[in-house]
Design a protein around this motif. Structure first.
Motif, PDB file in Angstrom:
ATOM      1  N   PHE A  26      20.624  12.005  42.094  1.00 56.82           N
ATOM      2  CA  PHE A  26      19.357  12.237  41.724  1.00 56.82           C
ATOM      3  C   PHE A  26      19.123  13.760  41.748  1.00 56.82           C
ATOM      4  O   PHE A  26      19.745  14.535  42.321  1.00 56.82           O
ATOM      5  CB  PHE A  26      18.150  11.762  42.647  1.00 56.82           C
ATOM      6  N   LEU A  27      17.801  14.235  41.417  1.00 62.50           N
ATOM      7  CA  LEU A  27      17.497  15.488  41.352  1.00 62.50           C
ATOM      8  C   LEU A  27      16.882  15.829  42.791  1.00 62.50           C
ATOM      9  O   LEU A  27      16.013  15.414  43.117  1.00 62.50           O
ATOM     10  CB  LEU A  27      16.244  16.130  40.421  1.00 62.50           C
ATOM     11  N   MET A  73      12.765  16.981  36.240  1.00 60.76           N
ATOM     12  CA  MET A  73      12.176  18.177  35.784  1.00 60.76           C
ATOM     13  C   MET A  73      10.969  18.179  35.227  1.00 60.76           C
ATOM     14  O   MET A  73      10.026  18.903  35.002  1.00 60.76           O
ATOM     15  CB  MET A  73      13.357  18.879  34.797  1.00 60.76           C
ATOM     16  N   GLN A  74      10.898  16.872  34.441  1.00 64.13           N
ATOM     17  CA  GLN A  74       9.543  16.798  33.677  1.00 64.13           C
ATOM     18  C   GLN A  74       8.313  16.361  34.260  1.00 64.13           C
ATOM     19  O   GLN A  74       7.376  17.058  34.124  1.00 64.13           O
ATOM     20  CB  GLN A  74       9.824  15.532  32.617  1.00 64.13           C
ATOM     21  N   TRP A  75       8.606  15.698  35.625  1.00 67.23           N
ATOM     22  CA  TRP A  75       7.503  15.549  36.589  1.00 67.23           C
ATOM     23  C   TRP A  75       6.887  16.829  37.177  1.00 67.23           C
ATOM     24  O   TRP A  75       5.883  17.029  37.254  1.00 67.23           O
ATOM     25  CB  TRP A  75       8.164  14.574  37.714  1.00 67.23           C
ATOM     26  N   LEU A  76       8.044  17.900  37.299  1.00 68.18           N
ATOM     27  CA  LEU A  76       7.497  19.131  38.037  1.00 68.18           C
ATOM     28  C   LEU A  76       7.106  20.235  36.764  1.00 68.18           C
ATOM     29  O   LEU A  76       6.771  21.131  37.171  1.00 68.18           O
ATOM     30  CB  LEU A  76       8.647  19.427  38.788  1.00 68.18           C
ATOM     31  N   GLU A  77       7.227  19.420  35.590  1.00 70.93           N
ATOM     32  CA  GLU A  77       6.747  20.392  34.335  1.00 70.93           C
ATOM     33  C   GLU A  77       7.521  21.612  34.344  1.00 70.93           C
ATOM     34  O   GLU A  77       7.158  22.842  34.152  1.00 70.93           O
ATOM     35  CB  GLU A  77       5.373  20.821  34.601  1.00 70.93           C
ATOM     36  N   SER A 262      15.290  12.025  46.154  1.00 71.29           N
ATOM     37  CA  SER A 262      15.073  12.285  44.928  1.00 71.29           C
ATOM     38  C   SER A 262      13.759  12.849  44.853  1.00 71.29           C
ATOM     39  O   SER A 262      12.687  12.269  45.312  1.00 71.29           O
ATOM     40  CB  SER A 262      15.136  11.050  44.049  1.00 71.29           C
ATOM     41  N   VAL A 263      13.518  13.973  44.114  1.00 75.02           N
ATOM     42  CA  VAL A 263      12.066  14.491  43.718  1.00 75.02           C
ATOM     43  C   VAL A 263      11.232  13.451  43.355  1.00 75.02           C
ATOM     44  O   VAL A 263      10.065  13.512  43.839  1.00 75.02           O
ATOM     45  CB  VAL A 263      12.222  15.647  42.703  1.00 75.02           C
ATOM     46  N   MET A 264      11.686  12.464  42.344  1.00 82.08           N
ATOM     47  CA  MET A 264      10.889  11.406  41.825  1.00 82.08           C
ATOM     48  C   MET A 264      10.178  10.488  43.006  1.00 82.08           C
ATOM     49  O   MET A 264       9.095   9.612  42.823  1.00 82.08           O
ATOM     50  CB  MET A 264      11.505  10.565  40.827  1.00 82.08           C
TER      51      MET A 264
END
Length: 476
Positions: A26-27, A73-77, A262-264
Motif C-alpha cells: 500500500f501507499l 494519491m487520489q484521496w490526498l488529491e 495504508s494511507v487509505m
C-alpha cells in the motif's frame, strides 16, 4: 496561525519532480509524505509532477498494490501531470541504453559467478577492506582479461570512476560527498538482460527530464551511483533532497505497530484528506509557527530550505487535533455527505432526519468522521427502549421523576417544536416541581435516548422531532 504575510519563495523555471513508488504494498505514510513534498515543490514553481511506478520487482509487484497507491494519491488529491509510467513497459529503452554504454566503454560484461563474488568479499573482509567486487572483468588499457567461462551468462557492470569524489549539495542535508574508491562497479543488467533498480531510475530521470528529486534518506547511498551513471551518459543532473524518516511516538522507526498502515486506512478511520495533508506536511517541514494551513498556502509557502534535517515524530494525538480542527471548519452539509455512508454501514438511516443540523450539533466535539457517525446513530439508529441499561432506569426513571417527565410531555405537546420553545418550557417546569435541571435533563435523556449523557438536551429533542420525543415519553 501567523498574521503577517510572508514572502513566498522564489519560483524556478522548468521544474519537473516525480514520485516513484514500488508497488509491493500500500501507499504508506512515508511514501505519502514524499509524494506530498514532491507535489508541493512542483506546484509552487508551476512545474510538472510525474507519477512513475517502479514495478521491476515482478514477484512482489501486483496490480492491487498499484491501485492502492493510485487510490491513496487520489484521496490526498495529489494529482499528477504525467504518467503513471511503468518501468516494465520501458524494458526496450533500458536495454538500448545498456547497449550504448557497452559500446562507449562505460559498461562491461562481467562473468564472475556469485560464488566468486562472495570469495572476493570474504577476502576483502579478512584483509580489513570494504567487501566489494574486485574488478576482475573490468577492462583497462594493457590488462588481459580471463578466458570467458563456457555456458555462463554475464551481468553488465557500470565502469565506475576509481578516482575523485562524488559531491552534491543536498536540498535538505547540505553538502554530501562519497569517495569513488568506496563505490564498486554496480551491476546494471542481470544475466537475463533485465536492468537493475539504480539503472532504471537513472534512465527514467534522464528521459523524463527530472530536475529535482525529493525522496527518503534511505536513498542517500544510491545517489552517488546514480550521479556517476548520469554523468557517464552525458545527462543533466537533477538536484537531490533526502528527507529524514518518520519515527514512531517511541522514537523508533515508524512501523505497523505504530499504525503505519495504508494511507487509505486513515480514510476508513474517519480522517479528512485535507487534515492528513496538513499533518503530513508538518512532519519535517515548517512555515514559522503555523500549524494549520490550507493546501493553497502549502503550495505558496513550500520551500526545500524549510525541510528539517532531523527525523520527524508521528503523534496520533496531534493528528486527531488537526483532524478535529478541519471537522469543525467543515460545512454541515459537507460533513453530512461524508458521514452518510458511514451511518449506512452501521445500519442507520438518514431519510427524514436533518443530518446537516445533526452534524452542526456534534462536530464541535468530534475528532473523526467515525466518531461523528457513532454519535449520529442517536438520531439515525433504531431506538430500542428495552436496551436501556437497567441501572439507568432504576436510577433516573423513578417515582420522583416520572411526574416531571409526564408534565413536560403534556406541555411539550402544545408548543411549536423549536429549540427555543423547548428550552422555554424547562425553567418554569423546574420551578413548579421545585427541582434543579439534573432531575429533568438526565431522566429526559434516559427516557428518550437510552443514554445518561448526550449533547444539550434541548438541541437533541429538537432534532429527534416532536412526534418521536412524545411517543418515547409516553412509554415510561
Amino acid at each position: 496561525m501567523s498574521t503577517d504575510t510572508p514572502t513566498s519563495p522564489a519560483r524556478l523555471a522548468n521544474v519537473r519532480t516525480r514520485f516513484a513508488p514500488s508497488p509491493t504494498g500500500f501507499l504508506h505514510l512515508g511514501g505519502a509524505r514524499t509524494a506530498l513534498f514532491s507535489w508541493a515543490f512542483a506546484r509552487h514553481h508551476g512545474g510538472t509532477f510525474i507519477l512513475r511506478v517502479e514495478d521491476t520487482d515482478v514477484e512482489r509487484s501486483t496490480p492491487e498494490a498499484v491501485q492502492a497507491i493510485i487510490d491513496g494519491m487520489q484521496w490526498l488529491e495529489l494529482s499528477h501531470d504525467e504518467g503513471p509510467f511503468y518501468q516494465m513497459q520501458r524494458m526496450d529503452r533500458y536495454r538500448e541504453v545498456v547497449a550504448q554504454m557497452l559500446a562507449a566503454g562505460t559498461a562491461y560484461y562481467c562473468y564472475s559467478s556469485p560464488q566468486e563474488i562472495e570469495a572476493m568479499r570474504e577476502l576483502a573482509r579478512a584483509e580489513g577492506r570494504k567487501p566489494r567486487y574486485d574488478g576482475t572483468w573490468r577492462p583497462e588499457p594493457g590488462k588481459t582479461l580471463p578466458e570467458v567461462p563456457a555456458d555462463r551468462k554475464p551481468v553488465v557492470r557500470f565502469k565506475n570512476p576509481v578516482d575523485g569524489d562524488v559531491t552534491w549539495n543536498d536540498m535538505v542535508k547540505g553538502p554530501i560527498s562519497f569517495s569513488n574508491g568506496e563505490l564498486d562497479d554496480l551491476i546494471i543488467a542481470r544475466p537475463d538482460g533485465t536492468p537493475t533498480y539504480n539503472f532504471c531510475v537513472v534512465v527514467d530521470d534522464w528521459d523524463m527530464k527530472i530536475s529535482h528529486v525529493i525522496r527518503g534518506d534511505d536513498h542517500v547511498n544510491n545517489t552517488p551511483r546514480q550521479i556517476n551513471i548520469l554523468t557517464a551518459l552525458g545527462a543533466a543532473l537533477p538536484e537531490y533532497g533526502h528527507v529524514p524518516m518518520i519515527l514512531g511516538p517511541d522514537g523508533e522507526k515508524l512501523s505497523k505497530r505504530h499504525g503505519a498502515v495504508s494511507v487509505m486506512q486513515y480514510d476508513d478511520q474517519g480522517y479528512l484528506p485535507e487534515a492528513m495533508v496538513n499533518y503530513l506536511a508538518r512532519l519535517g517541514w515548517s512555515h514559522g509557527d503555523d500549524e494549520i494551513f490550507s493546501r493553497d498556502q502549502l503550495v505558496d509557502w513550500f520551500d526545500t530550505r524549510s525541510l528539517s534535517k532531523s527525523a520527524a515524530q508521528w503523534d496520533p494525538k496531534k493528528l486527531n487535533w488537526v483532524n478535529a480542527h478541519y471537522i469543525k471548519a467543515s460545512s454541515n452539509d459537507d460533513l453530512a455527505a461524508r458521514v452518510t455512508p458511514r451511518i449506512a454501514k452501521r445500519g442507520g438511516k438518514t431519510d427524514g432526519v436533518n443530518l446537516a443540523a445533526i452534524m452542526g450539533l456534534l462536530k464541535e466535539r468530534a475528532e473523526t468522521l467515525e466518531q461523528l457517525a457513532d454519535d449520529a446513530m442517536l438520531f439515525c439508529g433504531e431506538f430500542d427502549a428495552s436496551a436501556t441499561p437497567p441501572e439507568l432506569i432504576s436510577q433516573h426513571l423513578t417515582d420522583a421523576t416520572r411526574p416531571i417527565l409526564q408534565d413536560f410531555a403534556a406541555q411539550a405537546a402544545q408548543i411549536e417544536w423549536t429549540r427555543e420553545n423547548i428550552q422555554g418550557l424547562m425553567k418554569p417546569l423546574l420551578a413548579k416541581h421545585g427541582v434543579k435541571m439534573p432531575l429533568l435533563g438526565i431522566p429526559l435523556r434516559v427516557a428518550v435516548t437510552g443514554r445518561a449523557q448526550t449533547p444539550a438536551i434541548d438541541a437533541v429533542l429538537e432534532l429527534l422531532g416532536k412526534e418521536v420525543v412524545l411517543e418515547r415519553l409516553h412509554r415510561i
